[in-house]
Design a protein around this motif. Structure first.
Motif, PDB file in Angstrom:
ATOM      1  N   TYR A   1     102.804  50.514  20.531  1.00  0.00           N
ATOM      2  CA  TYR A   1     101.443  51.641  20.604  1.00  0.00           C
ATOM      3  C   TYR A   1     101.864  52.867  21.309  1.00  0.00           C
ATOM      4  O   TYR A   1     102.676  52.808  22.210  1.00  0.00           O
TER       5      TYR A   1
ATOM      6  N   VAL B   1     104.356  52.140  24.503  1.00  0.00           N
ATOM      7  CA  VAL B   1     104.075  50.572  24.955  1.00  0.00           C
ATOM      8  C   VAL B   1     104.586  49.858  23.784  1.00  0.00           C
ATOM      9  O   VAL B   1     104.150  49.636  22.625  1.00  0.00           O
TER      10      VAL B   1
ATOM     11  N   ALA C   1     105.141  46.728  21.686  1.00  0.00           N
ATOM     12  CA  ALA C   1     104.499  45.441  21.764  1.00  0.00           C
ATOM     13  C   ALA C   1     105.254  44.236  21.204  1.00  0.00           C
ATOM     14  O   ALA C   1     105.319  43.322  21.506  1.00  0.00           O
TER      15      ALA C   1
ATOM     16  N   PRO D   1     102.536  34.418  27.645  1.00  0.00           N
ATOM     17  CA  PRO D   1     101.631  34.805  28.533  1.00  0.00           C
ATOM     18  C   PRO D   1     100.566  35.965  28.100  1.00  0.00           C
ATOM     19  O   PRO D   1     101.239  36.720  26.830  1.00  0.00           O
TER      20      PRO D   1
ATOM     21  N   GLY E   1      99.236  39.404  27.072  1.00  0.00           N
ATOM     22  CA  GLY E   1     100.040  40.739  26.753  1.00  0.00           C
ATOM     23  C   GLY E   1     101.497  40.586  26.233  1.00  0.00           C
ATOM     24  O   GLY E   1     102.280  41.576  26.006  1.00  0.00           O
ATOM     25  N   SER E   2     101.846  39.232  25.987  1.00  0.00           N
ATOM     26  CA  SER E   2     103.059  39.138  25.363  1.00  0.00           C
ATOM     27  C   SER E   2     103.323  39.605  23.892  1.00  0.00           C
ATOM     28  O   SER E   2     104.436  39.898  23.189  1.00  0.00           O
ATOM     29  N   GLY E   3     101.997  39.760  23.215  1.00  0.00           N
ATOM     30  CA  GLY E   3     102.220  40.366  21.911  1.00  0.00           C
ATOM     31  C   GLY E   3     101.670  39.346  20.688  1.00  0.00           C
ATOM     32  O   GLY E   3     101.985  39.590  19.554  1.00  0.00           O
ATOM     33  N   LYS E   4     101.226  38.147  21.194  1.00  0.00           N
ATOM     34  CA  LYS E   4     100.860  37.427  20.103  1.00  0.00           C
ATOM     35  C   LYS E   4      99.794  37.663  19.226  1.00  0.00           C
ATOM     36  O   LYS E   4      99.633  37.591  17.959  1.00  0.00           O
ATOM     37  N   THR E   5      98.491  38.621  19.720  1.00  0.00           N
ATOM     38  CA  THR E   5      97.619  39.128  18.894  1.00  0.00           C
ATOM     39  C   THR E   5      98.360  40.175  17.888  1.00  0.00           C
ATOM     40  O   THR E   5      98.034  40.084  16.551  1.00  0.00           O
ATOM     41  N   THR E   6      99.325  40.943  18.351  1.00  0.00           N
ATOM     42  CA  THR E   6      99.964  42.020  17.590  1.00  0.00           C
ATOM     43  C   THR E   6     100.889  41.417  16.461  1.00  0.00           C
ATOM     44  O   THR E   6     100.718  41.626  15.326  1.00  0.00           O
TER      45      THR E   6
ATOM     46  N   GLU F   1      93.561  32.510  19.303  1.00  0.00           N
ATOM     47  CA  GLU F   1      93.041  31.841  20.349  1.00  0.00           C
ATOM     48  C   GLU F   1      91.738  31.399  20.093  1.00  0.00           C
ATOM     49  O   GLU F   1      90.562  31.861  20.415  1.00  0.00           O
TER      50      GLU F   1
ATOM     51  N   HIS G   1      97.370  29.644  24.862  1.00  0.00           N
ATOM     52  CA  HIS G   1      98.021  29.165  26.035  1.00  0.00           C
ATOM     53  C   HIS G   1      97.689  28.226  26.544  1.00  0.00           C
ATOM     54  O   HIS G   1      97.873  27.685  27.594  1.00  0.00           O
TER      55      HIS G   1
HETATM   56  N1  LIG Z   1      95.672  49.008  20.582  1.00  0.00           N
HETATM   57  C1  LIG Z   1      96.591  49.045  21.454  1.00  0.00           C
HETATM   58  N2  LIG Z   1      96.677  50.296  21.997  1.00  0.00           N
HETATM   59  C2  LIG Z   1      97.781  50.269  23.152  1.00  0.00           C
HETATM   60  N3  LIG Z   1      98.464  49.240  23.400  1.00  0.00           N
HETATM   61  C3  LIG Z   1      98.231  47.902  22.762  1.00  0.00           C
HETATM   62  C4  LIG Z   1      97.166  47.954  21.706  1.00  0.00           C
HETATM   63  N4  LIG Z   1      96.970  46.609  21.369  1.00  0.00           N
HETATM   64  C5  LIG Z   1      97.926  45.910  22.179  1.00  0.00           C
HETATM   65  N5  LIG Z   1      98.633  46.859  23.116  1.00  0.00           N
HETATM   66  C6  LIG Z   1      99.747  46.459  23.901  1.00  0.00           C
HETATM   67  O1  LIG Z   1     100.775  45.453  23.231  1.00  0.00           O
HETATM   68  C7  LIG Z   1     101.010  44.648  23.957  1.00  0.00           C
HETATM   69  C8  LIG Z   1     100.833  43.386  23.262  1.00  0.00           C
HETATM   70  O2  LIG Z   1      99.246  43.137  23.216  1.00  0.00           O
HETATM   71  P1  LIG Z   1      98.727  41.752  22.531  1.00  0.00           P
HETATM   72  O3  LIG Z   1      97.278  42.044  22.215  1.00  0.00           O
HETATM   73  O4  LIG Z   1      99.387  41.457  21.331  1.00  0.00           O
HETATM   74  O5  LIG Z   1      98.946  40.688  23.363  1.00  0.00           O
HETATM   75  P2  LIG Z   1      98.490  39.239  23.552  1.00  0.00           P
HETATM   76  O6  LIG Z   1      99.679  38.236  23.661  1.00  0.00           O
HETATM   77  O7  LIG Z   1      97.630  38.793  22.516  1.00  0.00           O
HETATM   78  O8  LIG Z   1      97.642  39.038  24.860  1.00  0.00           O
HETATM   79  P3  LIG Z   1      96.464  38.041  25.128  1.00  0.00           P
HETATM   80  O9  LIG Z   1      97.195  36.706  25.452  1.00  0.00           O
HETATM   81  O10 LIG Z   1      95.738  38.744  26.517  1.00  0.00           O
HETATM   82  O11 LIG Z   1      95.510  38.432  23.919  1.00  0.00           O
HETATM   83  C9  LIG Z   1     100.249  44.545  25.201  1.00  0.00           C
HETATM   84  O12 LIG Z   1     101.049  45.388  26.423  1.00  0.00           O
HETATM   85  C10 LIG Z   1      99.190  45.356  25.161  1.00  0.00           C
HETATM   86  O13 LIG Z   1      98.687  46.236  26.388  1.00  0.00           O
END
Ligand SMILES: Nc1ncnc2c1ncn2[C@@H]1O[C@H](COP(=O)(O)OP(=O)(O)OP(=O)(O)O)[C@@H](O)[C@H]1O
Ligand SMILES: [Mg+2]
Lengths: 463, 231
Positions: B13, B20, B22, B41, B43-48, B169, B202
């Motif tokens: 991103y 950043v 991801a 954990p 911010g690890s990137g699961k949602t992405t 989640e 998690h």
């Molecule tokens: N739209 C966005 N713009 C900028 N950075 C983003 C965006 N979406 C996610 N990120 C960054 O990408 C990284 C992965 O985010 P992601 O949402 O995939 O984490 P996650 O594992 O799902 O976290 P959580 O468990 O908190 O949901 C993070 O560092 C987040 O800050």
């Protein structure tokens, strides 16, 4: 669950905002329709007046309208009786006709030589029975009570004059005209009337004057067909207001044969116009086409032309044009208000429902589907607003029309009931409703496009 | 064939001209008819990663094949249709349409799919029955508890018999007891309908139920533990 139902439910979800938007649209539609109904009423009222007095169409000598008014000698229709016969017996025209009647207009000088006053006047020679039948025309159902012409049943040498003519000729007293201030200027006495005119007048009077009659008389002096002066002595039976002052100051109404004798003497009588009244105004184009065809073939011997009431009365076009302009202005103004109101409502809806948009897209709704959803909401708002607007307008129009209000239209002398015509004005109603819906759709279009363009992931992250 | 194949997938991103990262160098195959959990954990990137698998987001580079289809080649409309047919979504916040009843929410994907009415009705009723909400069919989401809403969401995700169901989640907004019940329900449905489930969590409770566990840290896969390996 189709798009329509979904859109409707979404509108109901935020019913307060939807209601506010609908209210704005309803008020808009009501203003357009009520003003439109009022303007329509004025249009019909003027039309009815013209048609009752001079018919829908007039056959005149070519160029009479532009150059010939007041000059019956040069611009008379010689064979007018034949023309009338042809028109009345034409199989195409006959079913459309109510009245076909000759009129003779002449310019001259009206004099009350006993009081030593005179003025230029316009004489109008008519057939009283035909004119009375023309006054019955009421295709737009105005709550009118047709009055018979004051000339009805009077002697052949009778005349009706405008109150303005009566004022100048100092006849207000004998004719019992109210609100008629007398001029302070000293005038010459009747004894000073030119002897030649008095002689002419006396010749005329010998023929049919009833010596016991006490009605005031005027002399109408006009040029005859050979350009020589001729005089008719007329018995004034009434002074009548003609609405428009310019006309009121000139008008002398008399029986057609009398007018013809004045201009044509013993020669073949003519008319300056043949007034044709149709059953419905909408028949004008068909009737005109047929008349033009007749004038080009059967009636070719004389150069004649046909004019409709709008051409003959330029003020009609001016007044209706002015109302159209105001109507257009109001419509644009309200269109703009509706545009921004609906646009604002839809923009708020898109922002509020961002997550929902992301969800729908994720589970497989295309961008077009999102767009359609919001445009449909705009369309529905427009449609409901239009329906409400029409219903409220009809109700308000009913109240106004039954409220006993009156007004005096331009060119009228008497007040008429104030009515607004919404009911039955289908093109106006449908036009307003469709216009409102189109505006609503246009204003929903931009927010809908924005909604469709949202990135799914961004939309789902929206808080 | 594996329902999901990711090859050298990377995504970053841009935030105020700062990159950043991801996800980086993701190579992953999801096995069919498994219960796969993405774990890591915050911010690890699961949602992405789930968004990429679910075809609602595009990577910067790499290759993604879902149900045999190289989805990155698809245009937006085709991709929408593909999601409607192949992928079911379960969200953390349930994301039901508030103006639709439970029945209509489950029915919606079937309408997108143009399923014939009779079939549609049977499918919706049997799914509502399976998630234990046959008697709440007429209720709108506002009249349902969180657990009930998520059950409706599960039924909606399964409505079109998708190849793949993704859940980010799904229990995070539920108390642990309700969350357990939801996990059990998903497990049951996954087994009965032989669907591939991928979700992020998690929650140790969830990890315990998983067939395969994919561990992520700082946008990279650190470990893939599969059932066979466990045995
Ligand atoms: N739209 C966005 N713009 C900028 N950075 C983003 C965006 N979406 C996610 N990120 C960054 O990408 C990284 C992965 O985010 P992601 O949402 O995939 O984490 P996650 O594992 O799902 O976290 P959580 O468990 O908190 O949901 C993070 O560092 C987040 O800050
Ligand atoms: Mg996450």
């Amino acid at each position: 669950m189709n798009t329509f139902k979904l859109a409707l439910r979404n509108l109901l979800r935020n019913h307060r905002r939807s209601l506010t938007t609908l209210l704005a649209m309803t008020i808009g539609a009501v203003s357009i329709l009520l003003f439109g109904g009022y303007a329509r009423n004025i249009n019909y009222g003027l039309q009815t007046g013209y048609v009752q007095h001079s018919g829908h169409l007039q056959i005149q000598h070519k160029d009479y309208f532009l150059y010939g008014s007041g000059n019956p000698a040069a611009y008379g229709i010689r064979n007018y009786q034949h023309v009338i016969e042809v028109v009345k017996n034409d199989p195409v025209l006959a079913p459309m006709l109510t009245v076909v009647t000759p009129v003779l207009s002449l310019g001259g000088i009206g004099g009350n030589f006993a009081a030593g006053v005179s003025r230029t006047v316009v004489g109008s020679g008519v057939l009283v029975d035909d004119q009375n039948r023309m006054r019955l025309w009421n295709d737009y159902d105005f709550p009118l009570h047709p009055k018979k012409l004051a000339l009805t049943g009077t002697a052949p040498d009778s005349a009706v004059i405008g109150t303005g003519v009566a004022r100048v000729l100092q006849l207000c007293g004998p004719l019992k005209v109210k609100n008629c201030p007398q001029a302070q200027v000293a005038v010459a006495s009747g004894a000073d009337a030119p002897s030649d005119i008095a002689a002419l007048s006396d010749q005329e009077r010998v023929q049919d004057a009833a010596p016991t009659d006490t009605s005031p008389r005027i002399e109408l002096l006009a040029a005859n067909a050979h350009g020589a002066p001729n005089v008719a002595s007329l018995k004034v039976v009434k002074a009548e207001s003609q609405g428009v002052k310019e006309f009121d100051d000139l008008y002398v109404g008399l029986h057609l044969p009398q007018a013809q004798r004045l201009v044509y003497g013993a020669e073949q009588p003519q008319a300056t116009a043949i007034a044709i009244q149709l059953k419905h105004t909408s028949q004008i184009p068909a009737a005109t086409a047929r008349l033009d065809a007749l004038l080009g073939t059967t009636l070719k011997s004389e150069p004649l032309e046909v004019h409709d009431y709008a051409t003959l009365n330029p003020s009609y076009g001016q007044i209706t044009g002015m109302f159209s302009a105001i109507f257009g202005f109001i419509a644009i103004l309200i269109g703009a208000i509706v545009l921004f109101t609906v646009g604002n409502t839809m923009s708020m809806a898109v922002v509020e429902r961002t997550v929902e948009i992301g969800t729908l897209r994720a589970i497989g709704l295309r961008r077009g589907g999102i767009r359609r959803l919001f445009v449909t909401e705009g369309l529905l708002l427009g449609a409901i607003g239009a329906v409400l607007g029409v219903l409220v307008s009809l109700a308000l129009a009913y109240l106004v029309n039954h409220g006993g209000l009156t007004w005096t239209p331009p060119g009228n002398s008497d007040p008429v009931p104030l009515t607004v015509r919404v009911w039955g004005e289908v093109p106006m109603i449908i036009g307003t409703a469709i216009g409102l819906m189109v505006v609503a759709v246009i204003s929903a279009w931009w927010p809908a496009r924005r909604a469709a363009k949202l990135e799914i992931v961004e939309a789902l992250r929206h808080v | 064939m594996n329902p999901v194949i990711l090859n050298k997938v990377a995504k970053h991103y841009r935030l105020d001209s700062v990159d950043v990262p991801a996800l980086a160098d993701i190579n992953l195959e999801i096995h069919p008819q498994r219960f796969t959990v993405l774990s890591g954990p915050s911010g690890s990137g699961k949602t992405t990663l789930l968004n990429l698998i679910g075809c609602v987001d595009r990577p910067d580079s790499g290759e993604i094949i879902v149900a045999g289809e190289p989805v990155l080649a698809l245009k937006d409309d085709a991709l929408s249709d593909f999601r409607a047919r192949r992928i079911g979504f379960i969200f953390q916040n349930f994301n039901l349409l508030p103006v639709l009843s439970a029945y209509e929410n489950v029915e919606y994907p079937l309408l997108l799919n143009k399923t014939p009415p009779k079939q549609r009705r049977e499918r919706v009723l049997s799914l509502l029955d399976a998630v234990g909400l046959a008697d709440r069919a007429r209720n709108r989401p506002g009249q349902l508890s969180g657990g009930q809403r998520q059950r409706v969401a599960i039924a909606r995700a399964l409505a079109t018999e998708p190849t793949l169901v993704l859940a980010d989640e799904p229990t995070a907004n539920l108390d642990s007891h309700t969350g357990d019940a939801i996990i059990q329900l998903m497990r049951k449905m996954q087994r009965e309908l032989k669907v591939t489930f991928v979700f992020s969590s998690h929650d140790p409770q969830v990890l315990a139920e998983a067939d395969d566990v994919v561990s992520i840290r700082d946008g990279r896969i650190t470990e893939i533990r599969r059932q066979e390996d466990v045995q």
